[in-house]
Design a protein around this motif. Structure first.
Motif, PDB file in Angstrom:
ATOM      1  N   SER A 309       0.831  -1.203   0.000  1.00 21.59           N
ATOM      2  CA  SER A 309       0.000   0.000   0.000  1.00 21.59           C
ATOM      3  C   SER A 309       0.863   1.251   0.000  1.00 21.59           C
ATOM      4  O   SER A 309       1.917   1.278   0.643  1.00 21.59           O
ATOM      5  N   THR A 311       2.288   4.812   1.074  1.00 15.95           N
ATOM      6  CA  THR A 311       2.419   5.405   2.404  1.00 15.95           C
ATOM      7  C   THR A 311       3.195   6.707   2.321  1.00 15.95           C
ATOM      8  O   THR A 311       3.936   6.942   1.354  1.00 15.95           O
ATOM      9  N   ARG A 312       3.040   7.533   3.346  1.00 14.90           N
ATOM     10  CA  ARG A 312       3.834   8.756   3.459  1.00 14.90           C
ATOM     11  C   ARG A 312       4.613   8.788   4.763  1.00 14.90           C
ATOM     12  O   ARG A 312       5.350   9.742   5.007  1.00 14.90           O
ATOM     13  N   GLU A 381       3.315  10.065  -1.730  1.00 10.23           N
ATOM     14  CA  GLU A 381       3.186   8.662  -1.348  1.00 10.23           C
ATOM     15  C   GLU A 381       4.234   7.814  -2.076  1.00 10.23           C
ATOM     16  O   GLU A 381       4.557   8.069  -3.238  1.00 10.23           O
ATOM     17  N   VAL A 415       6.080   0.535   8.268  1.00 11.92           N
ATOM     18  CA  VAL A 415       5.341   1.423   7.374  1.00 11.92           C
ATOM     19  C   VAL A 415       4.026   1.768   8.045  1.00 11.92           C
ATOM     20  O   VAL A 415       3.281   0.898   8.490  1.00 11.92           O
ATOM     21  N   SER A 416       3.726   3.066   8.142  1.00 13.43           N
ATOM     22  CA  SER A 416       2.485   3.512   8.800  1.00 13.43           C
ATOM     23  C   SER A 416       1.373   3.679   7.777  1.00 13.43           C
ATOM     24  O   SER A 416       1.631   4.011   6.617  1.00 13.43           O
TER      25      SER A 416
END
Length: 416
Positions: A309, A311-312, A381, A415-416
């Motif tokens: 996915s 992510t930032r 992202e 990874v958040s």
């Protein structure tokens, strides 16, 4: 034959250059002109001996002048396997070079002087190799000739090493007593250490099983260029050029394009305008899909069942490589494969105390060669993996926006 990439790491004067020279010499991997050249340059030639360290010490003069040197690579092969050796500098100020060499290695040879035992550089190098996901460690306890081939001294160093690295996840750990100068247990077993029942170093390297089988869910292909020549001969040509970062791609595979999430199938794979049936890491290929999809540079093509996915926010382990310190809330450029985005260091998680390998919190800056974890927030992202799950898509570098110097190497831990 498969290829084994390994790094040799140790403190200054632990005998790395001599060990590598002995491997090359005793495995008959030195060209005649090289052998003649080092024979002429050897200090001990009047005794009929050659200085094997000269094979890898070509940058000694640069080192003495204080110039930062890179990792030296050597290539050789036996009847069983091909090898690529990354010989990293031993000085503490060249930790950043050691990170470079370890990042592409399957195995680490940690060299320890049999007289000195485990020292700070031993802990530092072991931590870095572990941080970079190397799963096979060979601890070569060298200069056994200078401790009278003592089994008691060998056993003591083995116990000390296990104690200082007990907090590290090293699934495959092997200890070998050697004398690189005399060749004991390097290529042939040593009669002087009959108490050692294991394999000599070269035989171990030939036979060690490095599992490189990729999991289908970890296949990663990042688009570097969309090819649309729009010529009369190829009016409908649309190809996606890039590098297979990990795994294997085959004609007919069901894939998903990220970040859009659009699904399709691989219609063809080609190299140099010739179709191939499959492509695997680290091949650079042109990939064709059955459907016309809006795809651009930096997009990822993965198996449809893969979980990845955008992510930032990421947490990463870093090695700081710049003489200017890293302080909170600074901005840099994050380069991840073919993607570049602006990034902010939002928080320091911890630093590593190399003396104890313990995490220390409360740091206000990172200085040259410091190791630890930070939190980052990207302007755009990115599609990135946890480093331990997929090193090829889980690493990055940080670049100074103004000088364009590489200031840090990073490995994603969350990874958040």
């Amino acid at each position: 034959m498969d290829i084994l990439r390994f790094i040799t790491a140790g403190s200054v004067d632990d005998g790395k250059s001599t060990l590598i020279g002995r491997l090359l010499y005793d495995s008959q991997s030195i060209l005649d002109d090289q052998l003649e050249a080092i024979s002429r340059a050897s200090k001990n030639k009047q005794n009929g001996e050659i200085d094997l360290a000269l094979l890898t010490d070509g940058l000694r003069s640069e080192r003495e002048q204080g110039i930062t040197i890179d990792v030296a690579y050597k290539y050789f092969n036996t009847s069983k396997r091909k090898f690529i050796i990354a010989d990293s500098p031993g000085h503490v100020q060249y930790t950043r070079n050691m990170v470079t060499g370890a990042s592409n290695s399957d195995l680490a040879i940690i060299l320890i002087d049999g007289r000195n035992g485990v020292i700070e550089q031993t802990r530092r190098h072991s931590f870095i190799c572990n941080l970079l996901g190397i799963r096979h460690f060979v601890v070569c306890i060298n200069k056994m000739d200078l401790v009278e081939y003592s089994q008691a001294q060998f056993d003591k160093i083995v116990a000390d090493y296990k104690e200082v690295t007990k907090g590290l996840d090293i699934p495959n750990l092997t200890f070998i007593p050697v004398s690189a100068l005399d060749g004991d247990n390097v290529v042939e077993p040593s009669e002087k250490m009959a108490w050692y029942e294991g394999k000599p170093l070269l035989r171990f390297l030939e036979e060690v099983d490095i599992d490189k089988k990729p999991q289908l869910s970890s296949n990663r292909f990042q688009v570097q260029w969309v090819i649309r020549p729009q010529t009369a001969d190829h009016p409908d040509y649309r190809g996606y050029a890039g590098k297979v970062l990990s795994g294997v791609y085959r004609k007919g595979d069901e894939v998903t394009v990220l970040p859009s999430g659009t699904r399709s199938k691989i219609k063809a794979l080609e190299i140099n305008q010739e179709e191939i049936e499959e492509a695997f890491a680290p091949m650079s290929v042109v990939l064709h899909l059955e459907d016309d999809i809006d795809i651009s540079r930096g997009d990822m093509i993965v198996p449809s069942q893969a979980s990845l996915s955008p992510t930032r926010q990421i947490t990463a382990s870093i090695c700081w490589m710049d003489t200017q310190p890293l302080e909170p809330n600074q901005f840099y450029l994050l380069r991840h494969n073919s993607n570049t985005t602006r990034v902010k260091i939002s928080d320091f998680v911890h630093k590593i105390d190399i003396e104890t390998l313990q995490e220390t919190t409360g740091a206000d800056k990172f200085e040259l060669n410091d190791l630890g974890q930070v939190q980052l927030k990207t302007a755009q992202e990115i599609l990135i993996d946890n480093y331990k799950e997929n090193p090829a898509n889980g690493s990055f570098i940080l670049v100074d926006e103004h000088s364009h110097n590489t200031v840090a190497a990073g490995m994603v831990v969350a990874v958040s």
